[in-house]
Motif scaffolding. Structure first.
Motif, short mmCIF file in Angstrom:
data_model
loop_
_atom_site.label_atom_id
_atom_site.label_comp_id
_atom_site.label_asym_id
_atom_site.label_seq_id
_atom_site.Cartn_x
_atom_site.Cartn_y
_atom_site.Cartn_z
N GLN A 1 0.83 -1.22 0.00
CA GLN A 1 0.00 0.00 0.00
C GLN A 1 0.86 1.26 0.00
N ARG A 2 1.92 1.27 0.84
CA ARG A 2 2.77 2.46 0.91
C ARG A 2 3.55 2.65 -0.39
N SER A 3 3.97 1.57 -1.01
CA SER A 3 4.68 1.67 -2.29
C SER A 3 3.79 2.31 -3.35
N GLN A 4 2.55 1.84 -3.42
CA GLN A 4 1.64 2.38 -4.41
C GLN A 4 1.30 3.84 -4.13
N GLU A 5 1.16 4.17 -2.86
CA GLU A 5 0.86 5.56 -2.50
C GLU A 5 2.02 6.47 -2.89
N LEU A 6 3.24 6.00 -2.68
CA LEU A 6 4.42 6.82 -2.96
C LEU A 6 4.73 6.90 -4.45
N LEU A 7 4.68 5.75 -5.13
CA LEU A 7 5.15 5.67 -6.51
C LEU A 7 4.04 5.72 -7.54
N GLY A 8 2.80 5.47 -7.09
CA GLY A 8 1.70 5.39 -8.03
C GLY A 8 1.65 4.05 -8.76
N ARG A 9 2.44 3.11 -8.31
CA ARG A 9 2.49 1.77 -8.88
C ARG A 9 3.15 0.86 -7.85
N LEU A 10 3.20 -0.43 -8.16
CA LEU A 10 3.82 -1.39 -7.25
C LEU A 10 5.17 -1.82 -7.81
N PRO A 11 6.27 -1.47 -7.14
CA PRO A 11 7.58 -1.90 -7.63
C PRO A 11 7.84 -3.36 -7.28
N ALA A 12 8.88 -3.92 -7.85
CA ALA A 12 9.32 -5.25 -7.44
C ALA A 12 9.84 -5.14 -6.00
N GLN A 13 9.32 -5.96 -5.12
CA GLN A 13 9.67 -5.87 -3.71
C GLN A 13 10.82 -6.82 -3.37
N VAL A 14 11.50 -6.52 -2.26
CA VAL A 14 12.54 -7.41 -1.73
C VAL A 14 12.21 -7.69 -0.28
N TRP A 15 12.08 -8.98 0.06
CA TRP A 15 11.63 -9.43 1.37
C TRP A 15 12.82 -9.91 2.19
N LEU A 16 12.86 -9.51 3.44
CA LEU A 16 13.93 -9.91 4.36
C LEU A 16 13.41 -10.95 5.34
N MET A 17 14.13 -12.08 5.41
CA MET A 17 13.90 -13.10 6.44
C MET A 17 15.24 -13.60 6.93
N HIS A 18 15.23 -14.56 7.84
CA HIS A 18 16.48 -15.10 8.40
C HIS A 18 16.45 -16.62 8.39
N ALA A 19 17.65 -17.18 8.47
CA ALA A 19 17.78 -18.65 8.57
C ALA A 19 17.56 -19.05 10.02
N ASN A 20 16.39 -19.60 10.32
CA ASN A 20 16.06 -19.97 11.69
C ASN A 20 15.01 -21.07 11.70
N ALA A 21 14.76 -21.60 12.90
CA ALA A 21 13.82 -22.72 13.04
C ALA A 21 12.39 -22.32 12.68
N LEU A 22 12.03 -21.10 12.99
CA LEU A 22 10.67 -20.64 12.68
C LEU A 22 10.41 -20.71 11.18
N ASN A 23 11.34 -20.22 10.39
CA ASN A 23 11.14 -20.25 8.95
C ASN A 23 11.27 -21.66 8.39
N ALA A 24 12.09 -22.49 9.02
CA ALA A 24 12.15 -23.89 8.60
C ALA A 24 10.78 -24.54 8.70
N ASP A 25 10.02 -24.15 9.73
CA ASP A 25 8.71 -24.75 9.97
C ASP A 25 7.56 -24.07 9.23
N THR A 26 7.79 -22.87 8.69
CA THR A 26 6.66 -22.10 8.14
C THR A 26 6.84 -21.59 6.72
N VAL A 27 8.04 -21.64 6.17
CA VAL A 27 8.28 -20.92 4.92
C VAL A 27 7.43 -21.46 3.77
N GLU A 28 7.16 -22.74 3.73
CA GLU A 28 6.31 -23.26 2.65
C GLU A 28 4.91 -22.67 2.73
#
Length: 324
Positions: free
Chosen positions: A224-251
């Motif tokens: 929403q903020r990207s569209q408000e700022l740019l008037g369109r949706l840019p390609a996004q980059v997502w940050l996560m970490h190598a941890n047990a939580l993501n091992a169990d949930t990333v799928e």
């Protein structure tokens, strides 16, 4: 007459449908994983490390998503000695077809040390990484700032950018920022301290069920903020970490993101979006999303930044954190 009206009505519906389709944003996102070979490695006992690492790699492979993982080479050592098993963890990432980037040797804050020392920590972070990538026919090209701290002034950012360019690095920004690490700390806390198997699984399930919606809410917020700022949706980059939580949930998280209409693309493809040529306007000490940095350059009002999802209090308490 009636058939003519029906034809006109059908055409109108087709026009409306075509307009809706044209108005639908092109949702693209690149997934990046920080703190390899594993988050908090060396800070806490992790008896299930091998299993969790293998699970995370397998889950990411199952999704078919391209990934760049960012390495802290300091985590490859114990008492100054490189551990072959930890280097093998990086080989596992490369063997799955993923790319690796530099996240500095010691995960040092750019704002805590002189720039020259910070640059030397970057170079220390490529001693093993460069030849390891070369073994797989790759070159080291990506750099990610620890804590997303990119410089308190335009001059500092420019000086670091010039250093990185001399060493053939590209900065990997983050647009979809989050406090995923707090959820992961809470997850580890339960895994470390809860001895009752039933209570342990109940609490872990509660965290997993809360974590995925939280991450999707963050994704929605930055969309929403990207569209408000740019008037369109840019390609996004997502940050996560190598941890047990993501091992169990990333799928589950990747599947839910795709249901929202997102396509997962490479980091290189995301960086082709012209939004990443925009100037930054943030000179503070925190690590924040590039969407917010671009907004500050545009002098957006304070209301622009409101409404960002926060980590629930019960998760903060479990993680032992007072603030994000």
């Amino acid at each position: 007459m009636r058939s003519g009206l029906l034809r006109c009505g059908a055409l109108a519906l087709l026009c409306i449908a075509g307009f809706a389709q044209a108005a639908e944003p092109d949702r693209r996102i690149a997934l990046t994983i920080d703190d390899l070979p594993w988050q908090r490695l060396g800070e806490r006992a992790e008896p299930e490390l091998d299993a969790q690492h293998a699970q995370l790699i397998a889950a990411l492979k199952q999704t078919g998503v391209p990934v760049v993982g960012f390495v802290n080479e300091g985590k490859l050592e114990v008492n100054g000695q490189v551990q072959p098993a930890r280097v093998q963890m990086l080989r596992d990432w490369l063997g799955t077809g993923f790319e690796l980037g530099n996240h500095t040797f010691s995960h040092v804050s750019m704002h805590a040390v002189p720039l020259e020392q910070y640059e030397q920590d970057i170079l220390r972070g490529e001693v093993i990484l460069r030849p390891l990538l070369a073994e797989n026919g790759q070159t080291l090209r990506w750099f990610r700032h620890p804590y997303l701290q990119a410089g308190r002034s335009p001059e500092a950012r420019a000086e670091l950018a010039a250093f990185l360019q001399r060493h053939n690095y590209r900065i990997a920004p983050v647009t979809v920022d989050n406090a995923e690490w707090i959820w992961a700390f809470a997850y580890d806390q339960v895994r470390d301290t809860e001895t009752d198997p039933v209570a342990r699984e109940k609490r872990l399930r509660q965290l997993r069920r809360g974590y995925v919606p939280y991450m999707l809410n963050k994704l929605d917020y930055y969309e929403q903020r990207s569209q408000e700022l740019l008037g369109r949706l840019p390609a996004q980059v997502w940050l996560m970490h190598a941890n047990a939580l993501n091992a169990d949930t990333v799928e589950e998280l990747v599947a839910a993101t795709r249901r929202r209409g997102y396509r997962f693309i490479t980091l290189e493809a995301a960086m082709e979006d012209p939004a990443y040529l925009r100037p930054e306007g943030y000179n503070g000490g925190a690590g924040i999303s590039w969407v917010q940095r671009w907004a500050m350059a545009e002098k957006m009002p304070k209301t622009f930044y409101q409404g960002e999802p926060v980590v629930p209090g019960w998760v903060m308490k479990l993680a032992g954190q007072e603030s994000e």
